[in-house]
Design a protein around this motif. Structure first.
Motif, PDB file in Angstrom:
ATOM      1  N   TYR A 199     -71.779  13.039  11.859  1.00  0.00           N
ATOM      2  CA  TYR A 199     -72.200  14.505  11.569  1.00  0.00           C
ATOM      3  C   TYR A 199     -73.226  14.708  10.723  1.00  0.00           C
ATOM      4  CZ  TYR A 199     -69.297  13.502   7.365  1.00  0.00           C
ATOM      5  OH  TYR A 199     -68.790  12.867   6.201  1.00  0.00           O
ATOM      6  N   LEU A 200     -73.637  15.818  10.614  1.00  0.00           N
ATOM      7  CA  LEU A 200     -74.880  16.264   9.503  1.00  0.00           C
ATOM      8  C   LEU A 200     -74.541  17.367   9.175  1.00  0.00           C
ATOM      9  CD1 LEU A 200     -77.666  15.640   8.515  1.00  0.00           C
ATOM     10  CD2 LEU A 200     -78.624  16.844  10.528  1.00  0.00           C
ATOM     11  N   SER A 201     -74.575  17.390   7.766  1.00  0.00           N
ATOM     12  CA  SER A 201     -74.402  18.720   7.166  1.00  0.00           C
ATOM     13  C   SER A 201     -75.428  19.433   6.796  1.00  0.00           C
ATOM     14  CB  SER A 201     -73.601  18.235   5.501  1.00  0.00           C
ATOM     15  OG  SER A 201     -72.497  17.506   5.994  1.00  0.00           O
ATOM     16  N   LEU A 202     -75.392  20.904   6.979  1.00  0.00           N
ATOM     17  CA  LEU A 202     -76.403  21.799   7.128  1.00  0.00           C
ATOM     18  C   LEU A 202     -75.821  23.118   6.578  1.00  0.00           C
ATOM     19  CD1 LEU A 202     -78.632  21.165  10.435  1.00  0.00           C
ATOM     20  CD2 LEU A 202     -79.019  20.287   7.853  1.00  0.00           C
ATOM     21  N   SER A 203     -76.613  24.107   6.077  1.00  0.00           N
ATOM     22  CA  SER A 203     -76.079  25.124   5.817  1.00  0.00           C
ATOM     23  C   SER A 203     -76.118  26.161   7.033  1.00  0.00           C
ATOM     24  CB  SER A 203     -77.051  25.918   4.785  1.00  0.00           C
ATOM     25  OG  SER A 203     -78.337  26.427   5.403  1.00  0.00           O
ATOM     26  N   PRO A 204     -75.329  27.256   7.146  1.00  0.00           N
ATOM     27  CA  PRO A 204     -75.407  28.009   8.248  1.00  0.00           C
ATOM     28  C   PRO A 204     -76.759  28.416   8.841  1.00  0.00           C
ATOM     29  CG  PRO A 204     -73.552  28.594   7.071  1.00  0.00           C
ATOM     30  CD  PRO A 204     -74.517  27.819   6.236  1.00  0.00           C
ATOM     31  N   GLU A 205     -77.390  28.874   7.772  1.00  0.00           N
ATOM     32  CA  GLU A 205     -78.983  29.024   8.073  1.00  0.00           C
ATOM     33  C   GLU A 205     -79.873  28.229   8.765  1.00  0.00           C
ATOM     34  OE1 GLU A 205     -77.212  31.684   4.867  1.00  0.00           O
ATOM     35  OE2 GLU A 205     -77.247  29.654   5.275  1.00  0.00           O
ATOM     36  N   GLU A 206     -79.685  26.959   8.132  1.00  0.00           N
ATOM     37  CA  GLU A 206     -80.380  25.838   8.502  1.00  0.00           C
ATOM     38  C   GLU A 206     -79.756  25.249   9.945  1.00  0.00           C
ATOM     39  OE1 GLU A 206     -81.199  23.217   4.555  1.00  0.00           O
ATOM     40  OE2 GLU A 206     -79.160  23.113   5.381  1.00  0.00           O
ATOM     41  N   ALA A 207     -78.505  25.401  10.387  1.00  0.00           N
ATOM     42  CA  ALA A 207     -78.089  25.305  11.405  1.00  0.00           C
ATOM     43  C   ALA A 207     -78.564  26.279  12.608  1.00  0.00           C
ATOM     44  CB  ALA A 207     -76.605  25.220  11.404  1.00  0.00           C
ATOM     45  N   ALA A 208     -78.514  27.439  12.262  1.00  0.00           N
ATOM     46  CA  ALA A 208     -79.488  28.364  13.249  1.00  0.00           C
ATOM     47  C   ALA A 208     -80.554  27.982  13.575  1.00  0.00           C
ATOM     48  CB  ALA A 208     -79.281  29.779  12.691  1.00  0.00           C
ATOM     49  N   LEU A 209     -81.619  27.387  13.107  1.00  0.00           N
ATOM     50  CA  LEU A 209     -82.632  27.072  13.144  1.00  0.00           C
ATOM     51  C   LEU A 209     -82.872  25.526  13.853  1.00  0.00           C
ATOM     52  CD1 LEU A 209     -84.578  28.557  10.206  1.00  0.00           C
ATOM     53  CD2 LEU A 209     -84.231  29.361  12.394  1.00  0.00           C
ATOM     54  N   SER A 210     -81.807  24.562  13.814  1.00  0.00           N
ATOM     55  CA  SER A 210     -81.619  23.430  14.039  1.00  0.00           C
ATOM     56  C   SER A 210     -81.625  23.330  16.002  1.00  0.00           C
ATOM     57  CB  SER A 210     -80.633  22.448  13.503  1.00  0.00           C
ATOM     58  OG  SER A 210     -79.342  22.949  14.306  1.00  0.00           O
ATOM     59  N   ASN A 211     -81.908  21.872  16.121  1.00  0.00           N
ATOM     60  CA  ASN A 211     -81.870  21.710  17.593  1.00  0.00           C
ATOM     61  C   ASN A 211     -80.661  21.067  18.011  1.00  0.00           C
ATOM     62  OD1 ASN A 211     -82.194  19.214  16.415  1.00  0.00           O
ATOM     63  ND2 ASN A 211     -84.213  18.717  17.700  1.00  0.00           N
ATOM     64  N   GLY A 212     -79.575  21.183  16.902  1.00  0.00           N
ATOM     65  CA  GLY A 212     -78.109  20.805  17.156  1.00  0.00           C
ATOM     66  C   GLY A 212     -77.758  21.145  18.569  1.00  0.00           C
ATOM     67  N   ARG A 213     -76.937  20.142  19.197  1.00  0.00           N
ATOM     68  CA  ARG A 213     -76.165  20.477  20.528  1.00  0.00           C
ATOM     69  C   ARG A 213     -74.836  21.056  20.164  1.00  0.00           C
ATOM     70  NH1 ARG A 213     -77.713  15.853  24.731  1.00  0.00           N
ATOM     71  NH2 ARG A 213     -80.036  15.817  24.473  1.00  0.00           N
ATOM     72  N   VAL A 214     -74.155  20.758  19.076  1.00  0.00           N
ATOM     73  CA  VAL A 214     -72.829  21.068  18.812  1.00  0.00           C
ATOM     74  C   VAL A 214     -72.672  21.263  17.405  1.00  0.00           C
ATOM     75  CG1 VAL A 214     -70.320  20.464  18.722  1.00  0.00           C
ATOM     76  CG2 VAL A 214     -71.812  19.520  20.674  1.00  0.00           C
ATOM     77  N   ILE A 215     -72.338  22.522  17.131  1.00  0.00           N
ATOM     78  CA  ILE A 215     -72.235  22.933  15.557  1.00  0.00           C
ATOM     79  C   ILE A 215     -71.033  23.569  15.432  1.00  0.00           C
ATOM     80  CG2 ILE A 215     -73.186  24.683  14.122  1.00  0.00           C
ATOM     81  CD1 ILE A 215     -75.735  24.920  15.856  1.00  0.00           C
ATOM     82  N   ILE A 216     -70.113  23.079  14.342  1.00  0.00           N
ATOM     83  CA  ILE A 216     -68.986  23.512  14.043  1.00  0.00           C
ATOM     84  C   ILE A 216     -69.045  24.263  12.568  1.00  0.00           C
ATOM     85  CG2 ILE A 216     -66.679  22.789  13.491  1.00  0.00           C
ATOM     86  CD1 ILE A 216     -66.997  20.344  15.173  1.00  0.00           C
ATOM     87  N   THR A 217     -68.624  25.371  12.545  1.00  0.00           N
ATOM     88  CA  THR A 217     -68.455  26.448  11.441  1.00  0.00           C
ATOM     89  C   THR A 217     -67.237  27.283  11.306  1.00  0.00           C
ATOM     90  OG1 THR A 217     -69.831  28.010  10.400  1.00  0.00           O
ATOM     91  CG2 THR A 217     -69.742  28.077  12.919  1.00  0.00           C
ATOM     92  N   THR A 218     -67.399  28.045  10.449  1.00  0.00           N
ATOM     93  CA  THR A 218     -66.052  28.836  10.316  1.00  0.00           C
ATOM     94  C   THR A 218     -66.447  30.243  11.063  1.00  0.00           C
ATOM     95  OG1 THR A 218     -67.143  30.036   8.228  1.00  0.00           O
ATOM     96  CG2 THR A 218     -65.550  28.171   8.013  1.00  0.00           C
ATOM     97  N   ASN A 219     -65.202  31.109  11.070  1.00  0.00           N
ATOM     98  CA  ASN A 219     -65.488  32.409  12.027  1.00  0.00           C
ATOM     99  C   ASN A 219     -66.594  33.439  11.331  1.00  0.00           C
ATOM    100  OD1 ASN A 219     -64.602  34.251  13.857  1.00  0.00           O
ATOM    101  ND2 ASN A 219     -63.783  35.285  12.135  1.00  0.00           N
ATOM    102  N   ASP A 220     -66.227  33.297   9.809  1.00  0.00           N
ATOM    103  CA  ASP A 220     -67.456  34.352   9.306  1.00  0.00           C
ATOM    104  C   ASP A 220     -68.819  33.776   9.340  1.00  0.00           C
ATOM    105  OD1 ASP A 220     -65.458  35.896   8.658  1.00  0.00           O
ATOM    106  OD2 ASP A 220     -65.096  35.275   6.471  1.00  0.00           O
TER     107      ASP A 220
END
Length: 216
Positions: free
Chosen positions: A34-55
Motif C-alpha cells: 500500500y501507499l499512503s496519500l491524502s484524499p487530494e493526492e489520491a484524486a490526482l494519482s494513477n492508482g488503480r485501487v483506492i481505499i478511503t472513508t465515506n466522507d
C-alpha cells in the motif's frame, strides 16, 4: 510468474488516524502493498485501487474507489478486485474463482482467483463450510465459479455438493476430484493448524474433477 508484488500498491487515502490503521491492518493481513496519500493526492494519482472513508470519497471522486467499511466486510472481494485490475499484463491467467475443499474431520478450504491463492482456511463442520463458501461465492465477482471437492470422504463430499447445488444451482460448477496424491504423507509434517488439510485443499483446487451432476 504473476504474484502480488507485480500489482501496483493500493492507495490508502484518509487523514483519519483510526480509519488509516484499520485499513492498513487488513491490507497487511492480505499481504497487499500500500501507499499512503491524502484524499487530494489520491484524486490526482494513477492508482488503480483506492481505499478511503465515506466522507473522503467525495474528495477522491473517481473510479476504483473502495470504502474502509467494504474492505472490512469483504476483504477477499477487494483482494480479488486488485488482482483483476492487474490481469491486463497477464492475459494467460484465467479470470475465474475456484474453491478447493478437502472434506474430513477438519475441512480444508483453498480460494483461488486467477490461479492465485487468495486465502486458505480450516473449518470444523459442514455448516461452517457452507457458510464460508456461500459468502465467498456471493461476494466475489467472477465470470466462472468452480467448487472442487475431494472424494476422500464420499458421503461428506456429496453432502456439501448437494447443499451448494441447491443454493446456487447453475451459477456455479461443482466437481468431485480424485484426491489421490493430494495429501502430505503422515509423519512428513505435523498437521498443526490444519496445514495438511489446507495443502490438500489447494491441490484439489488446481485439479480438474468430474462434474457432480454426472458423478452420482
Amino acid at each position: 510468474m504473476f504474484n502480488l508484488t507485480s500489482c501496483p500498491p493500493v492507495i490508502v487515502a484518509t487523514v483519519s488516524g483510526r480509519s488509516y490503521y484499520r485499513i492498513i491492518n487488513v491490507l497487511k493481513s492480505l499481504d497487499l502493498r500500500y501507499l499512503s496519500l491524502s484524499p487530494e493526492e489520491a484524486a490526482l494519482s494513477n492508482g488503480r485501487v483506492i481505499i478511503t472513508t465515506n466522507d473522503e470519497s467525495r474528495i477522491v471522486n473517481r473510479e476504483g474507489v473502495f470504502l474502509d467499511t467494504q474492505l472490512e466486510k469483504y476483504p477477499l472481494s477487494i483482494k480479488a478486485k486488485i488482482l483483476q485490475n492487474c490481469m491486463g499484463n497477464y492475459g494467460s491467467a484465467k479470470e475465474q474463482l475456484v474453491i478447493g475443499i478437502d472434506p474430513g474431520k477438519r475441512i480444508g478450504i483453498s480460494i483461488l482467483y486467477c490461479q492465485f491463492e487468495l486465502d486458505k482456511i480450516i473449518v470444523s463442520s459442514v455448516h461452517a463450510t457452507i457458510e464460508r463458501i456461500s459468502f465467498i461465492l456471493s461476494s466475489i465477482d467472477s465470470p466462472t465459479k468452480i467448487v472442487r471437492i475431494g472424494d476422500g470422504s464420499v458421503d461428506l463430499s456429496h453432502q456439501i455438493a448437494g447443499i451448494l447445488n441447491s443454493n446456487f444451482k447453475d451459477k456455479i460448477i461443482i466437481e468431485i476430484v480424485d484426491e489421490y496424491g493430494t495429501s502430505i504423507r503422515e509423519g512428513t509434517e505435523k498437521n498443526r493448524g490444519g496445514i495438511r488439510d489446507m495443502s490438500s485443499a489447494r491441490k484439489i483446487a488446481f485439479r480438474k474433477g468430474k462434474i457432480w451432476n454426472s458423478y452420482k
